[in-house]
Design a protein around this motif. Sequence first.
Motif, mmCIF file in Angstrom:
data_model
loop_
_atom_site.group_PDB
_atom_site.id
_atom_site.type_symbol
_atom_site.label_atom_id
_atom_site.label_comp_id
_atom_site.label_asym_id
_atom_site.label_seq_id
_atom_site.Cartn_x
_atom_site.Cartn_y
_atom_site.Cartn_z
ATOM 1 N N CYS A 78 0.741 -1.048 -0.076
ATOM 2 C CA CYS A 78 0.081 0.158 -0.038
ATOM 3 C C CYS A 78 0.827 1.159 0.001
ATOM 4 O O CYS A 78 1.896 1.306 0.726
ATOM 5 C CB CYS A 78 -0.899 0.230 1.038
ATOM 6 S SG CYS A 78 -2.300 -1.232 1.228
ATOM 7 N N TYR A 79 0.394 2.152 -0.891
ATOM 8 C CA TYR A 79 1.251 3.278 -0.915
ATOM 9 C C TYR A 79 0.448 4.546 -0.094
ATOM 10 O O TYR A 79 -0.574 5.153 -0.614
ATOM 11 C CB TYR A 79 1.176 3.946 -2.117
ATOM 12 C CG TYR A 79 2.106 3.139 -3.368
ATOM 13 C CD1 TYR A 79 2.872 2.347 -2.832
ATOM 14 C CD2 TYR A 79 2.084 3.279 -4.645
ATOM 15 C CE1 TYR A 79 3.559 1.319 -3.524
ATOM 16 C CE2 TYR A 79 2.597 2.366 -5.294
ATOM 17 C CZ TYR A 79 3.294 1.473 -4.871
ATOM 18 O OH TYR A 79 3.989 0.501 -5.878
ATOM 19 N N GLU A 127 8.890 -3.079 -4.794
ATOM 20 C CA GLU A 127 9.096 -2.985 -3.277
ATOM 21 C C GLU A 127 9.959 -1.895 -2.740
ATOM 22 O O GLU A 127 9.650 -1.368 -1.783
ATOM 23 C CB GLU A 127 9.662 -4.369 -3.087
ATOM 24 C CG GLU A 127 9.718 -4.630 -1.420
ATOM 25 C CD GLU A 127 8.638 -4.604 -0.651
ATOM 26 O OE1 GLU A 127 8.625 -4.019 0.597
ATOM 27 O OE2 GLU A 127 7.614 -5.138 -1.270
ATOM 28 N N GLY A 128 11.040 -1.549 -3.545
ATOM 29 C CA GLY A 128 11.871 -0.423 -3.200
ATOM 30 C C GLY A 128 11.206 0.896 -3.295
ATOM 31 O O GLY A 128 11.617 1.853 -2.471
ATOM 32 N N ARG A 146 8.191 1.697 -2.786
ATOM 33 C CA ARG A 146 6.945 1.903 -2.025
ATOM 34 C C ARG A 146 6.959 3.018 -0.993
ATOM 35 O O ARG A 146 6.055 3.849 -0.990
ATOM 36 C CB ARG A 146 6.591 0.659 -1.298
ATOM 37 C CG ARG A 146 5.367 0.458 -0.607
ATOM 38 C CD ARG A 146 4.884 -0.511 0.004
ATOM 39 N NE ARG A 146 5.861 -1.095 1.036
ATOM 40 C CZ ARG A 146 5.835 -2.439 1.826
ATOM 41 N NH1 ARG A 146 5.101 -3.244 1.591
ATOM 42 N NH2 ARG A 146 6.688 -2.434 2.797
ATOM 43 N N PRO A 147 8.052 3.207 -0.134
ATOM 44 C CA PRO A 147 8.030 4.436 0.395
ATOM 45 C C PRO A 147 7.917 5.788 -0.214
ATOM 46 O O PRO A 147 7.272 6.570 0.302
ATOM 47 C CB PRO A 147 9.564 4.471 1.212
ATOM 48 C CG PRO A 147 9.633 3.053 1.195
ATOM 49 C CD PRO A 147 9.305 2.323 -0.382
ATOM 50 N N TYR A 148 8.599 5.863 -1.366
ATOM 51 C CA TYR A 148 8.607 6.986 -2.219
ATOM 52 C C TYR A 148 7.079 7.057 -2.890
ATOM 53 O O TYR A 148 6.691 8.221 -2.806
ATOM 54 C CB TYR A 148 9.891 6.988 -2.997
ATOM 55 C CG TYR A 148 11.051 6.626 -2.654
ATOM 56 C CD1 TYR A 148 11.644 7.723 -2.005
ATOM 57 C CD2 TYR A 148 11.691 5.436 -2.717
ATOM 58 C CE1 TYR A 148 13.058 7.362 -1.225
ATOM 59 C CE2 TYR A 148 12.888 5.218 -2.204
ATOM 60 C CZ TYR A 148 13.738 6.221 -1.430
ATOM 61 O OH TYR A 148 14.895 5.567 -0.822
ATOM 62 N N ALA A 149 6.789 6.122 -3.326
ATOM 63 C CA ALA A 149 5.390 6.121 -3.734
ATOM 64 C C ALA A 149 4.519 6.701 -2.976
ATOM 65 O O ALA A 149 3.390 7.134 -3.293
ATOM 66 C CB ALA A 149 5.060 4.726 -4.573
ATOM 67 N N SER A 150 4.545 6.106 -1.561
ATOM 68 C CA SER A 150 3.604 6.610 -0.579
ATOM 69 C C SER A 150 3.499 8.011 -0.235
ATOM 70 O O SER A 150 2.478 8.687 -0.167
ATOM 71 C CB SER A 150 3.806 5.889 0.675
ATOM 72 O OG SER A 150 3.859 4.431 0.712
ATOM 73 N N GLY A 151 4.721 8.585 -0.533
ATOM 74 C CA GLY A 151 4.942 10.211 -0.272
ATOM 75 C C GLY A 151 4.386 10.776 -1.296
ATOM 76 O O GLY A 151 3.577 11.976 -1.192
#
Length: 552
Positions: A363-364, A501-502, A504-509
């Motif tokens: 999830c993003y 997978e890599g 995901r944190p940036y896409a969440s932002g």
Amino acid sequence: MIAQTLFRHPTLSPRVRIFVARIFAGLIVVALFLGGVQLRRSIGENTRHVRYQHDIVNAFYWGNETLKEARRLSPDEASANSWPGFYRGYLGLYDRVKETAYESDYGLDYPPLRLLIMAVWTKEVRDGFPWVDDEHPKLVNPLLKINVVCELVSAAAIFFLVRLCVLRSSRKYASWPRSLSFEQRASIAGLLAASAAWLEPSMILDAHGWPQWDVWILPFYLFAALAALKNRWVWCGCLLAAGAMLKGQLLFVAPFFLLWPLWQKRWAGALCMLAGFTATWAVIVSPWLLRTRVAWLAVAATAGVSLFLVLRYKLPYRGVWFAGIVGCAAFVVGAFTGGSFTWFEIGFLYGTKHYPYLFISSCYNLPSLLAGAGWSLEDDLLSAHVGSLYFHLTLQWALRLFYLGAVVLCARGAVQHLRNRDPRVLIAIAAPWLLMFALLGQMHERYLVWGAVVSAVALGVSIRLSIIYFIISAASTAMIVHVMLIDKKLDATLRAIDVLEGVRPYASGVVLACVAVYFWHAIGVRIAALQRGVPKTVTRPALSLEPEMEEA
């Protein structure tokens, strides 16, 4: 260019130009429809090797359980295979699941209408393919056809929504060709938004590549929004209630339509919405609530007395009062006469406890970032003792309250945009779905698909918001692709899995930033530095919020 030259040709009369324009628009619509159908077929064929089979198997399993319950409650095989026997099994399944569940782990989380559709589908499959086992269900095409119908109806609803709001808008749209009338501009904006929704990649992948049944509730939400814009609050409540019986997540965004008339200080509108919602639910679940003849007689007596009173005293909104009273009576009588509420406990409440995690799969959103920082769903944020009482606020409830506050502001923004004849009311309508995914815990990666589809209305508002829509659509597609690839883990897709997978944190932002921009526009706030190029408005009378007059 050819069409523009043809329509501006001086030798053509206005009537001929309008006729040619309609023919041209009709051809575009037909081409989009056929292209969308072909794209869905292609997605279905080319994703078989990564198809997420679990949801199909789960639907087939619970359909089989319905048929087993029908056989258990029927005196013979012939009776069990009949439709009355099937109906007995359908009504008895919730109670059976609750009786046999271990520590309230039901497994079944289907609301009544969704269970009914899956049970009917399973019965048809069993009648045609009696040898099929539970792990390899056949004849999935009927469910996919339902998906196509819901997708098409959703696109049509978006067309009507955008066209209506652009027609009501006070903007001049100075950048549009002056040869186009205001009605033509509204229709073009609606067609662009509907086309984007019809060809929305994450929706197509979710409905035909996965496949899932998330799209079933979209028409109900969109037409409920259209009913709200027309001040048809009873219909709005009925549509939301019916949609929630297909998928309970619709209840998360339903408060938006209750808050809408409340911000307008139109209490009758809020009561009409609640009456329509309650009456629809009462009709659908009455077989579980009213299990005895005494219960049915009590509701009938309440209906008779209510009808006499509303006619005797000539109350306003007679039909609304009658529907609301009878609907409430069905639930009250059911509670006191041994009616069953297992449909609610299993079909709605169980889903909120089934996955006690901040997020599921890929999830993003904000809960995903919080989980990465070491938070969990039940972490305490605030604890306090008041006398002998102890209060504690968990992260789960903090996120829920944060989301509810945002929805309250979205409803206020919708009212403000209506008053100002601003098409950003469309953004306010789309924002609850985006906020639900971005803020709430226990979200599946698929749940952004609702926000991705509904946010296509941005194509009728501004170019900037349209660009953000495409970013949200890409993020929704990426999450669904990620989960489908993880489920199979083929050698050829391992690199793609690592990349997804890599990021995901940036896409969440990125997703949170996009949702923040939508929310900013939904609540009706503008930044002065960004106002260059915004079309000027003309002064017009405030938009009437009274029900429209019926044509003779």
